[in-house]
Each structure stands twice: as C-alpha cells, then as structure tokens.
Design a protein around this motif. Sequence first.
Motif, PDB file in Angstrom:
ATOM      1  N   THR A  83      -7.970 -29.995  64.174  1.00  0.00           N
ATOM      2  CA  THR A  83      -6.791 -30.555  63.180  1.00  0.00           C
ATOM      3  C   THR A  83      -5.618 -29.872  63.675  1.00  0.00           C
ATOM      4  N   PRO A  84      -4.456 -30.568  63.202  1.00  0.00           N
ATOM      5  CA  PRO A  84      -2.965 -29.987  63.481  1.00  0.00           C
ATOM      6  C   PRO A  84      -2.900 -28.598  63.337  1.00  0.00           C
ATOM      7  N   THR A  85      -3.493 -28.097  62.234  1.00  0.00           N
ATOM      8  CA  THR A  85      -3.158 -26.910  61.887  1.00  0.00           C
ATOM      9  C   THR A  85      -4.411 -25.741  62.220  1.00  0.00           C
ATOM     10  N   TYR A 204      -5.760 -30.349  69.767  1.00  0.00           N
ATOM     11  CA  TYR A 204      -5.119 -30.254  68.499  1.00  0.00           C
ATOM     12  C   TYR A 204      -4.726 -31.958  68.026  1.00  0.00           C
ATOM     13  N   GLY A 206      -3.442 -35.084  65.731  1.00  0.00           N
ATOM     14  CA  GLY A 206      -2.900 -35.408  64.379  1.00  0.00           C
ATOM     15  C   GLY A 206      -2.183 -36.757  64.387  1.00  0.00           C
ATOM     16  N   ARG A 207      -1.355 -36.920  63.475  1.00  0.00           N
ATOM     17  CA  ARG A 207      -0.818 -38.458  63.538  1.00  0.00           C
ATOM     18  C   ARG A 207      -0.074 -38.915  64.804  1.00  0.00           C
ATOM     19  N   LYS A 210      -1.445 -35.801  70.406  1.00  0.00           N
ATOM     20  CA  LYS A 210      -2.456 -34.673  70.549  1.00  0.00           C
ATOM     21  C   LYS A 210      -1.734 -33.736  71.389  1.00  0.00           C
ATOM     22  N   GLY A 250       4.286 -30.808  61.518  1.00  0.00           N
ATOM     23  CA  GLY A 250       3.211 -30.647  60.845  1.00  0.00           C
ATOM     24  C   GLY A 250       1.847 -30.036  61.559  1.00  0.00           C
ATOM     25  N   PHE A 251       2.276 -29.518  62.747  1.00  0.00           N
ATOM     26  CA  PHE A 251       1.176 -28.880  63.503  1.00  0.00           C
ATOM     27  C   PHE A 251       1.396 -27.372  63.213  1.00  0.00           C
ATOM     28  N   GLU A 354      -3.982 -45.512  63.071  1.00  0.00           N
ATOM     29  CA  GLU A 354      -3.060 -44.662  63.640  1.00  0.00           C
ATOM     30  C   GLU A 354      -1.663 -45.293  64.162  1.00  0.00           C
TER      31      GLU A 354
END
Length: 371
Positions: A83-85, A204, A206-207, A210, A250-251, A354
């Motif tokens: 995930t982003p985190t 990683y 996310g919205r 990548k 947000g990452f 997305e």
Amino acid sequence: MQLSDLKNLKIAVVGAGYGGAAAAKALSLLGADVNVYEQAARIREAGAGIGLRPSTMNRFREWGIFDAIAGVSSPSEYFQILTPTGGPIMKEAWPVSGEQTHTHLIHRGDFIDALLGVLPEGMVHLGHRLESVQDKGDSSVLTFAGGESVEADLVIGADGIKSVVRSRLFSDKDPVFSGEHAYRAVISVDDAYGMVVDDDLRMYIGRGTKIYLLPLRHRGQVSFDITALCPDGTWAPQVTKDDLLATVEGFDERLVDITRNLDMDTVNIRAVYDIDPVDTWHSDSVVLMGDAAHSMLHHQGQGANSAVEDAGALADALRDAASVPEALALFQATRKPVTDKLQAISRQGWAEDEIDEVFPGQKPAAAAAKD
C-alpha cells in the motif's frame, strides 16, 4: 537452414538497442554475416533499473554471455506489492529456472553496455539514420541519411517504438498514449531512508500512482521510478518538482522525502506510449522485432525481456527452417501470440475506477482500448 547457407547470409540489423544487440549476438553465433546500424552517434540508456527474467538469462547462458550480464546485475528473490504507506498486499517469489537461474536486476545502461561489449569489433555502425527501406523480395536495400546504401538478404527492424522499418513497410499507425507519465532516477542506497535492505523489488501502489524501488546492489544504488496518471501526451513533458510531489501525496513519508530530494536534472521524464498489435511482422526479406514489432507498456516488465526472447526465437527459426521466408513465418507464429497477450495485459495497468476518479470523463486511450 544449412550451415553453408547461414554462413552466406548477409544480415542488416537496424537499431542497436536490447533487441538489435541480442539478435546480432545470436545470429553471429550461427555464422551469419551480421552488421548493426544505429542512428545515434553514441549509445546511452537513461538511468533506470529493469528485471531480466530467468528465460532471458538462460538465453544469455546459451549464447555464452551469462557471466557478462550477471557481473553487472544482482539476483532477486521476491517481488512485493505494498500500500502507499507500506502495508503488505502481496509478496511473490520470482520465477526460477532450476537451481542456477534467477531474475536479475540491472541498470539499463549497464545492460546495453554489456550486450554491445560481447559483439565483435566493427559489427555496430553508429551515426546511421535510416531514411528508407526497399523490399526487393529476396533481398532489401537500406538507405541512410547522407546517401549510403546497404543491401542485405535479411533486414531486421529493431528500431524501437518509432520504427522507420515498420512505418515504411508494415504499419503507419502512430504510437498510442497510455495516459501515464514515468519519472525515473537512480539514487544511492544511502539516500533511500533505509527502505532498501535486500534485493526485493517493491512496488507501492496508490490512487493513480505506482512507485517502484528496484535495488541495484552491485552499484550501491536503487532505481526510483514513479508512474503516474496524467492526460498530457507530450512525448517529453515539462514537469516540476512540485508536480512529482503531488503524485506521491499520501505515500510513506520516506518516499515523499526521496522525491523531495531528487535532482530534477537527473530525472528521466517521459509520457508512456505503446503501439497497437501489428498484423504482419515480416515479408520474405524483412522482419520486425522488439519494440518495433510489439512495443508494450512497462507494467509487466516485459519489454526488454521480450526483445531478447525475440532474438533467440529468430535465431532458432533461421537454424531450423529451410529458407529465410519460412524462418520469418515461423518466428512470427512463435512469438506474436505471446507478445499480443503481453501487450494486452500490460495495458491493464490501472483499474478503470481509478482512472475515472482521477480524470473524470478523460479515460486514457489504453483503457479505452479494453472496451
């Protein structure tokens, strides 16, 4: 083909990228008279890392150049998606061929240097920009800027996504914009905030973005790649540091810090393109391969691998078939079903929800092609 026929075969390869260099090596081992013509005055690859699959490394083993490639690469055990985190989504072992051959991670520049370094001196001719190709049936004539002409029994178009050979003889369709940008840089492992501790490739996701961390342990570096949705199809877009930071919002804060500390002069920035499948790759004396035949998006990491596989399959076909035309037909029958599938899979890089969320009403061409 008979050994005597192969030794009398004059082959001209257009393009000295991965596919052209690999084809030159494989075909020269058959005894053919091979020359490679490259438009650039100097060959250099933009800094980024790629993964070479076991089947590709086994081709290098077959051609006696495995050590040259392995010496500038690192074997990798796992590919992780997070995930982003940094939360785990998937951890998957790379395919392995027997006990010897693993996926190897390599810098693009090191890869092309290693391939060109195993070719005989004088085989590669730089500064040859192709202007026209005349297909005469049992041979073809290449004409380069400045007027020099070369005739060959077999012309191999390995001249990339903007292939002149393809556009002159097989397809005049333009490359297709994916709706994405790719931002790529190579940084020191010391500047990766402790995120690179092994040889695993990590992605990683996310919205709309990548981020890839691809270790280049043999260099003490890591390839840091961002792929982000963007409707600007300019081939070499102008992008600022703030633009990059907006894509990684947000990452994991360490990924944000890596982005913040990038030297923009070292970042390779490009819009991402592929091509629609080409119906026919060959005539009786001309054949396409690599990106010229089936340029694909990078989501599956198959572009360079497919080019090397093409080179091996073309050499196999010339060895096994009775004539050049039969060999080219066999080559296409062997490789095109595989690359058609890879092109289609690679276009599924983003979920449509997305895309619609990030760009309402602006579905990129690659996604529209799935409808």
